[in-house]
Each structure stands twice: as structure tokens, then as C-alpha cells.
Design a protein around this motif. Structure first.
Motif, PDB file in Angstrom:
ATOM      1  N   PRO A 169      48.989  29.300   3.039  1.00  0.00           N
ATOM      2  CA  PRO A 169      48.074  30.002   3.942  1.00  0.00           C
ATOM      3  C   PRO A 169      48.347  29.774   5.435  1.00  0.00           C
ATOM      4  N   LYS A 170      48.696  28.540   5.820  1.00  0.00           N
ATOM      5  CA  LYS A 170      48.921  28.274   7.249  1.00  0.00           C
ATOM      6  C   LYS A 170      50.133  29.036   7.779  1.00  0.00           C
ATOM      7  N   VAL A 227      42.556  40.039   7.081  1.00  0.00           N
ATOM      8  CA  VAL A 227      43.575  39.288   6.340  1.00  0.00           C
ATOM      9  C   VAL A 227      42.854  38.218   5.531  1.00  0.00           C
ATOM     10  N   ASP A 228      43.267  38.057   4.280  1.00  0.00           N
ATOM     11  CA  ASP A 228      42.714  37.014   3.423  1.00  0.00           C
ATOM     12  C   ASP A 228      43.828  36.019   3.107  1.00  0.00           C
ATOM     13  N   PRO A 229      43.852  34.877   3.795  1.00  0.00           N
ATOM     14  CA  PRO A 229      44.941  33.915   3.617  1.00  0.00           C
ATOM     15  C   PRO A 229      45.014  33.310   2.220  1.00  0.00           C
ATOM     16  N   ARG A 230      44.000  33.499   1.393  1.00  0.00           N
ATOM     17  CA  ARG A 230      44.050  32.969   0.027  1.00  0.00           C
ATOM     18  C   ARG A 230      45.140  33.641  -0.804  1.00  0.00           C
ATOM     19  N   TYR A 231      45.590  34.812  -0.376  1.00  0.00           N
ATOM     20  CA  TYR A 231      46.659  35.500  -1.097  1.00  0.00           C
ATOM     21  C   TYR A 231      48.044  34.926  -0.770  1.00  0.00           C
ATOM     22  N   PHE A 232      48.152  34.186   0.312  1.00  0.00           N
ATOM     23  CA  PHE A 232      49.449  33.649   0.727  1.00  0.00           C
ATOM     24  C   PHE A 232      49.800  32.408  -0.075  1.00  0.00           C
ATOM     25  N   LEU A 269      49.800  28.485  16.531  1.00  0.00           N
ATOM     26  CA  LEU A 269      49.693  27.061  16.835  1.00  0.00           C
ATOM     27  C   LEU A 269      49.064  26.310  15.657  1.00  0.00           C
ATOM     28  N   GLY A 270      48.090  26.927  14.994  1.00  0.00           N
ATOM     29  CA  GLY A 270      47.435  26.306  13.863  1.00  0.00           C
ATOM     30  C   GLY A 270      48.369  25.935  12.740  1.00  0.00           C
TER      31      GLY A 270
END
Length: 163
Positions: A82-83, A74-79, A156-157
Motif C-alpha cells: 500500500p505505501k 484510490v483504495d490502497p487495500r488493493y495494492f 514522502l509517506g
């Protein structure tokens, strides 16, 4: 040769493969729905267990009751966020396991309505549903523990400050 033991082993392997495959596929589907094409590009939005199974992790799950699959990238930069995107993606796996456990128990109840003594295939199907439910609940709840690299740590993050 103990045929009943061999059949139980094969049903357990099938249940493990199903649990892990659906869990990992749902991570990828959630990430894809949130805009991350990484899993799709790597052909990980598949219900083919060979795309998700870590052989040693699956063996450990069978032998020790504790194992793992290959994590879906998963690449959170696409969200957009991101969190929260990572939290939703992380929750997708355990939630899919809890839903599968519910469906397995529902199917078990339907099968038991047709139960007749001596119906060996029906007994095997009921046993498979029970195994599937137990494994799914265990996998789903275990993954919610907020300890890296488990899914619960990513959930949790999302609630912790960036620092």
C-alpha cells in the motif's frame, strides 16, 4: 469588446481543463495498473473534463492561479504494498504534467519552425503551447510539495516509518 482578451481567456480555460484532466486521469490509471479498480468502476479513467473538474477549484485556478480538481478515489487495500502503491499513484499526476509540459514545448518548437509574420492562428497555437507548458510545470511542481493533501505528501509517506 476585447476579442484578443476573450480568446486568451478561452485558451487558458482549455489549458487548465487539459492539465487537470490528464493529471487526475493518470492517478486513476496508475492505481488501476497496480490493481485498484475503484477509479475505473467510478468512470474516472476518462479524459472527459466533466468527470474530474471541481467547478470552484477550476475557477480559482483561473482567477487566483491556484485551484484543484476532484481527487480520483484510490483504495490502497488493493495494492500489494500500500505505501509504495500510493507513492506511485501519487507520482503519476505530477509526472504526467511534466511530460505534457515537455510535449507542449516540443510542439511549440515545431510550430515556430513554420512561423510567418501575421499567421494569427499559428501565433495562437504557439501561445496555447506556452500557456500549457507553464501551467503543467506549475501544477506538477506544486503537487510535489510534501504537504497533505498534495501528492508529494503521499510520496514522502512511502519513505517514512509506519509510526
Amino acid at each position: 469588446m476585447n476579442w484578443a482578451g476573450l480568446i486568451d481567456l478561452l485558451l487558458s480555460v482549455a489549458a487548465i481543463l487539459l492539465c487537470l484532466t490528464v493529471h487526475e486521469t493518470c492517478h486513476g490509471l496508475a492505481a488501476w495498473a497496480l490493481g485498484d479498480p475503484t477509479a475505473k468502476r467510478l468512470h474516472r479513467l476518462s479524459l472527459n473534463p466533466l468527470r474530474h473538474i471541481d467547478p470552484f477549484g477550476a475557477l480559482m485556478m483561473l482567477v487566483a492561479g491556484f485551484g484543484w480538481a476532484k481527487p480520483v478515489p484510490v483504495d490502497p487495500r488493493y495494492f500489494r504494498n500500500p505505501k509504495s502503491g500510493m507513492a506511485v499513484t501519487a507520482l503519476a499526476g505530477p509526472l504526467s504534467n511534466l511530460l505534457m509540459a515537455y510535449l507542449a514545448l516540443l510542439l511549440r518548437a515545431v510550430l515556430l519552425a513554420f512561423y510567418r509574420p501575421g499567421a494569427v492562428v499559428l501565433e495562437g497555437a504557439v501561445g496555447f503551447c506556452e500557456t500549457l507548458a507553464v501551467l503543467n510545470v506549475g501544477l506538477g511542481l506544486f503537487n510535489l510539495i510534501p504537504f497533505p493533501p498534495l501528492d508529494g505528501s503521499k510520496v514522502l509517506g512511502a519513505f517514512l516509518p509506519d509510526r
